[in-house]
Design an enzyme around this catalytic site. Sequence first.
Site, PDB file in Angstrom:
ATOM      1  N   GLU A  22       6.119  -5.876 -11.033  1.00  9.34           N
ATOM      2  CA  GLU A  22       4.609  -5.548 -10.502  1.00  9.34           C
ATOM      3  C   GLU A  22       3.785  -5.659 -11.707  1.00  9.34           C
ATOM      4  O   GLU A  22       4.192  -5.736 -12.840  1.00  9.34           O
ATOM      5  CB  GLU A  22       4.669  -4.176  -9.634  1.00  9.34           C
ATOM      6  CG  GLU A  22       4.988  -3.009 -10.390  1.00  9.34           C
ATOM      7  CD  GLU A  22       4.430  -1.799 -10.429  1.00  9.34           C
ATOM      8  OE1 GLU A  22       3.235  -1.691 -10.215  1.00  9.34           O
ATOM      9  OE2 GLU A  22       5.089  -0.643  -9.927  1.00  9.34           O
ATOM     10  N   LYS A 156       8.136   9.736  -8.526  1.00 10.40           N
ATOM     11  CA  LYS A 156       7.879  10.545  -9.418  1.00 10.40           C
ATOM     12  C   LYS A 156       7.728  12.243  -8.880  1.00 10.40           C
ATOM     13  O   LYS A 156       7.494  12.322  -7.865  1.00 10.40           O
ATOM     14  CB  LYS A 156       6.596  10.238 -10.226  1.00 10.40           C
ATOM     15  CG  LYS A 156       6.878  10.149 -11.849  1.00 10.40           C
ATOM     16  CD  LYS A 156       5.667   9.580 -12.317  1.00 10.40           C
ATOM     17  CE  LYS A 156       5.422   8.213 -12.062  1.00 10.40           C
ATOM     18  NZ  LYS A 156       4.884   7.607 -10.858  1.00 10.40           N
TER      19      LYS A 156
HETATM   20  N1  PSU Z   1       4.703   4.441 -10.424  1.00 10.53           N
HETATM   21  C1  PSU Z   1       5.012   4.478 -11.702  1.00 10.53           C
HETATM   22  N2  PSU Z   1       4.160   3.716 -12.466  1.00 10.53           N
HETATM   23  C2  PSU Z   1       3.033   3.154 -11.740  1.00 10.53           C
HETATM   24  C3  PSU Z   1       2.996   3.249 -10.427  1.00 10.53           C
HETATM   25  C4  PSU Z   1       3.953   3.992  -9.803  1.00 10.53           C
HETATM   26  O1  PSU Z   1       5.889   5.093 -12.515  1.00 10.53           O
HETATM   27  O2  PSU Z   1       2.278   2.424 -12.494  1.00 10.53           O
HETATM   28  C5  PSU Z   1       1.999   2.442  -9.497  1.00 10.53           C
HETATM   29  C6  PSU Z   1       2.775   1.557  -8.587  1.00 10.53           C
HETATM   30  O3  PSU Z   1       2.084   0.289  -8.577  1.00 10.53           O
HETATM   31  C7  PSU Z   1       2.699   2.082  -7.200  1.00 10.53           C
HETATM   32  C8  PSU Z   1       1.317   2.781  -7.370  1.00 10.53           C
HETATM   33  O4  PSU Z   1       2.866   1.259  -6.200  1.00 10.53           O
HETATM   34  O5  PSU Z   1       1.210   3.461  -8.545  1.00 10.53           O
HETATM   35  C9  PSU Z   1       1.402   3.669  -6.366  1.00 10.53           C
HETATM   36  O6  PSU Z   1      -0.178   4.420  -6.261  1.00 10.53           O
HETATM   37  P1  PSU Z   1      -0.743   5.126  -4.871  1.00 10.53           P
HETATM   38  O7  PSU Z   1      -0.052   6.531  -5.184  1.00 10.53           O
HETATM   39  O8  PSU Z   1      -2.197   5.310  -5.176  1.00 10.53           O
HETATM   40  O9  PSU Z   1      -0.364   4.379  -3.812  1.00 10.53           O
END
Ligand code: PSU
Length: 301
Positions: A22, A156
């Site tokens: 990604e 996380k």
């Molecule tokens: N977890 C990580 N690093 C990240 C992300 C998640 O350790 O950069 C990013 C991923 O791209 C994930 C996004 O899809 O954050 C999730 O964001 P949200 O909680 O706004 O959906």
Amino acid sequence: MIRINEEVKKALAEGKAVVALESTIISHGMPYPKNVETALRVEAEVRKNGAIPATIGIIDGVGVIGMTKDEIEEFGKRKGILKTSRRDLPVIFAKKLWGATTVATTMILAREAGIEVFVTGGVGGVHRGAQETFDISADLQELANTDVTVVCAGAKAILDLKLTLEYLETYGVTVLGYKTNELADFYTAHSGLQLEYKVDSPLEAAEIIKAKRINHLKGGILISNPIPEEYAMDKKIIDKCIDDAIKEMDKLGIHGKDSTPFLLAKICELTKGDSLESNIRLVLNNAKIGAQIANEYAKIK
Ligand code: PSU
Ligand code: MN
């Protein structure tokens, strides 16, 4: 709306192992230049383990499957690249913008290209306090609906992991622990939450992927691959930093799509860079296992 690079196209045509990666982790997940350095190391780790990497992002409204080194560098540096989840895609396409793909959109584009295995750090999930805020990552709906396997270090601890597992269960997402029955919580291997299923080898994982696909059981598979013990953080320290970061976020009124990038940056600051180092190590480890799984799947599918 996608462009697949020649190497990836050829590998896919020959049925060889390809691993999707990604770009939100590059543009919004890590600071420059560590973000670019890590993205390139992750690609190298995928290659070392016998698969072809395909880093995915949106350039001028086109979903690029397999970015060049220069494009990755640009994703790491350029300001204003939008964090792009499913709802954002039509706007980014129509207006020919640059978009950093989250887990959700990387899954969509990987699926479109015919890539089964996708490696990242951690997936989004149900945020703490979601009972009030409704903040549940669109990544979970994508896992429910899109046929891609995501190899990650769990989710996380900034999230409510117990609720995240409940949500995944409701939506029929297959969750596998890699060599463990415990859900990984990103910076450590131990969330204290039990997983029903453990796989002990890349082949075992591949067989489950195949069983899901040949039986047309729509949706994703989440493989939780814990951070290696030597790179894990001290649970007490990281938990305290996460709590402090969330307090700060609430105080500043940060919410929605800015929440995850803010917390990642804040935690990095509070741990004086230790969390970033762990983050890099766990992604590299996921790249290794993900490539091995992609290889086994390519052989048996
Ligand atoms: N977890 C990580 N690093 C990240 C992300 C998640 O350790 O950069 C990013 C991923 O791209 C994930 C996004 O899809 O954050 C999730 O964001 P949200 O909680 O706004 O959906
Ligand atoms: Mn959210």
